[in-house]
Write an enzyme that holds these catalytic residues in place. Structure first.
Site, short mmCIF file in Angstrom:
data_model
loop_
_atom_site.label_atom_id
_atom_site.label_comp_id
_atom_site.label_asym_id
_atom_site.label_seq_id
_atom_site.Cartn_x
_atom_site.Cartn_y
_atom_site.Cartn_z
N CYS A 42 20.34 27.14 -71.78
CA CYS A 42 19.59 26.57 -70.65
C CYS A 42 19.83 27.46 -69.44
O CYS A 42 20.99 27.78 -69.13
CB CYS A 42 20.06 25.14 -70.37
SG CYS A 42 19.16 24.35 -69.01
N LEU A 43 18.75 27.83 -68.76
CA LEU A 43 18.89 28.70 -67.59
C LEU A 43 19.62 27.97 -66.45
O LEU A 43 20.12 28.62 -65.54
CB LEU A 43 17.51 29.20 -67.13
CG LEU A 43 16.77 30.05 -68.18
CD1 LEU A 43 15.36 30.39 -67.70
CD2 LEU A 43 17.54 31.32 -68.51
N GLY B 31 11.58 29.53 -71.79
CA GLY B 31 10.94 28.35 -71.23
C GLY B 31 11.47 28.09 -69.83
O GLY B 31 12.51 28.63 -69.43
N HIS C 71 13.89 18.15 -69.42
CA HIS C 71 14.12 18.52 -68.01
C HIS C 71 13.25 17.67 -67.08
O HIS C 71 13.70 17.23 -66.02
CB HIS C 71 13.76 19.99 -67.78
CG HIS C 71 14.87 20.97 -68.05
ND1 HIS C 71 16.08 20.90 -67.43
CD2 HIS C 71 14.93 22.05 -68.87
CE1 HIS C 71 16.85 21.91 -67.85
NE2 HIS C 71 16.17 22.61 -68.74
N GLN D 13 13.55 23.09 -62.49
CA GLN D 13 14.63 24.09 -62.47
C GLN D 13 14.50 25.03 -61.27
O GLN D 13 15.45 25.75 -60.94
CB GLN D 13 14.66 24.88 -63.78
CG GLN D 13 15.05 24.02 -64.98
CD GLN D 13 15.05 24.80 -66.28
OE1 GLN D 13 14.00 24.96 -66.89
NE2 GLN D 13 16.18 25.32 -66.69
N HIS E 70 13.11 20.42 -75.23
CA HIS E 70 14.12 20.75 -74.21
C HIS E 70 13.47 20.70 -72.81
O HIS E 70 14.05 20.16 -71.87
CB HIS E 70 14.66 22.16 -74.54
CG HIS E 70 15.63 22.74 -73.57
ND1 HIS E 70 16.94 23.02 -73.90
CD2 HIS E 70 15.49 23.13 -72.27
CE1 HIS E 70 17.56 23.54 -72.85
NE2 HIS E 70 16.69 23.63 -71.84
N GLU E 71 12.25 21.26 -72.70
CA GLU E 71 11.60 21.33 -71.38
C GLU E 71 11.13 19.94 -70.92
O GLU E 71 11.24 19.60 -69.73
CB GLU E 71 10.42 22.31 -71.41
CG GLU E 71 10.77 23.74 -71.81
CD GLU E 71 11.89 24.35 -70.99
OE1 GLU E 71 12.12 23.94 -69.85
OE2 GLU E 71 12.57 25.26 -71.53
O1 K1U Z 1 14.71 25.47 -70.05
C1 K1U Z 1 15.49 26.41 -70.00
O2 K1U Z 1 16.56 26.30 -69.43
C2 K1U Z 1 15.13 27.72 -70.67
C3 K1U Z 1 15.78 27.88 -72.05
C4 K1U Z 1 14.85 27.33 -73.10
C5 K1U Z 1 15.42 27.05 -74.44
C6 K1U Z 1 16.16 27.98 -75.15
C7 K1U Z 1 16.65 27.68 -76.41
C8 K1U Z 1 16.39 26.48 -76.98
C9 K1U Z 1 15.67 25.54 -76.28
C10 K1U Z 1 15.17 25.83 -75.02
C11 K1U Z 1 16.04 29.36 -72.25
O3 K1U Z 1 15.14 30.15 -72.28
S1 K1U Z 1 17.70 29.88 -72.46
C12 K1U Z 1 17.56 31.63 -72.76
C13 K1U Z 1 17.07 31.97 -74.12
O4 K1U Z 1 17.07 31.15 -75.00
C14 K1U Z 1 16.58 33.34 -74.40
C15 K1U Z 1 16.61 34.33 -73.45
C16 K1U Z 1 16.14 35.60 -73.75
C17 K1U Z 1 15.65 35.89 -75.00
C18 K1U Z 1 15.62 34.91 -75.97
C19 K1U Z 1 16.09 33.63 -75.67
ZN ZN Z 2 17.02 24.12 -69.80
#
Ligand code: K1U
Ligand code: ZN
Length: 170
Positions: A94-95, A46, A140, A51, A136-137
């Site tokens: 979270c990225l 996501g 943000h 971001q 989560h998004e």
């Molecule tokens: O919003 C963001 O920072 C992105 C975040 C979204 C998210 C992940 C987990 C739970 C709720 C919301 C991410 O994508 S973190 C990376 C991640 O979860 C992932 C990366 C590669 C493969 C699978 C998962």
């Molecule tokens: Zn996030």
């Protein structure tokens, strides 16, 4: 399409509230394309426009696994119109807080209303990872981060760690 830089904590931009999109212009379509490219590159499941420093209420999500065909969804002005009383716990990342994962409790299912990339209003019943990810998004877009659901001690620790990294890297 362009790869954009993902903002990380403690950047105060992440605490701003994003503005609603008034119409789906070619700029919004280009923003969504850039967000998808940036999200796939990260990689993430996501991304919210804030971001990458754009304060507009746009979110991208793709929950397809690595070996599956891409299933990108663009949510414009997403809103939760109903949330379940039952909750689920998911280890979130979270990225904007790289390599930090913690369990968060949220409503297990939600009903969403949003505009799609064609400008059409849509409703979606989300559960499982989609429910967690869209909550989560949307957080943000309201300047909220998943660490806000943790104890003050854990939040202070992670903020201190990233402040130190920022000082070191400038
Ligand atoms: O919003 C963001 O920072 C992105 C975040 C979204 C998210 C992940 C987990 C739970 C709720 C919301 C991410 O994508 S973190 C990376 C991640 O979860 C992932 C990366 C590669 C493969 C699978 C998962
Ligand atoms: Zn996030």
């Amino acid at each position: 399409m362009a790869l954009r830089k993902i903002i990380v904590i403690p950047d105060p931009v992440l605490r701003q509230v994003s503005s609603p999109v008034t119409s789906v212009t070619k700029e919004i379509r280009a923003l969504a394309d850039d967000m998808l490219e940036t999200m796939y590159d990260a990689p993430g499941i996501g991304l919210a426009a804030i971001q990458i420093g754009v304060l507009q209420r746009v979110v991208t999500i793709d929950l397809a696994k690595k070996d599956e065909a891409k299933e990108p969804i663009v949510f414009i002005n997403p809103e939760i119109v109903a949330a379940s009383e039952d909750t689920s716990v998911y280890e979130e990342g979270c990225l904007s807080i790289p390599e930090y994962y913690e369990e968060v409790t949220r409503p297990a299912s939600v009903k969403l209303r949003y505009m799609d990339i064609a400008g059409k209003m849509q409703e979606m019943d989300a559960d499982g990872l989609m429910a967690t990810c869209i909550q989560h998004e949307i957080d943000h877009l309201d300047g909220k981060l998943f660490i806000d659901y943790l104890s003050k001690l854990k939040r202070d620790r992670v903020m201190a760690k990233f402040r130190k990294i920022q000082k070191r890297e400038g």
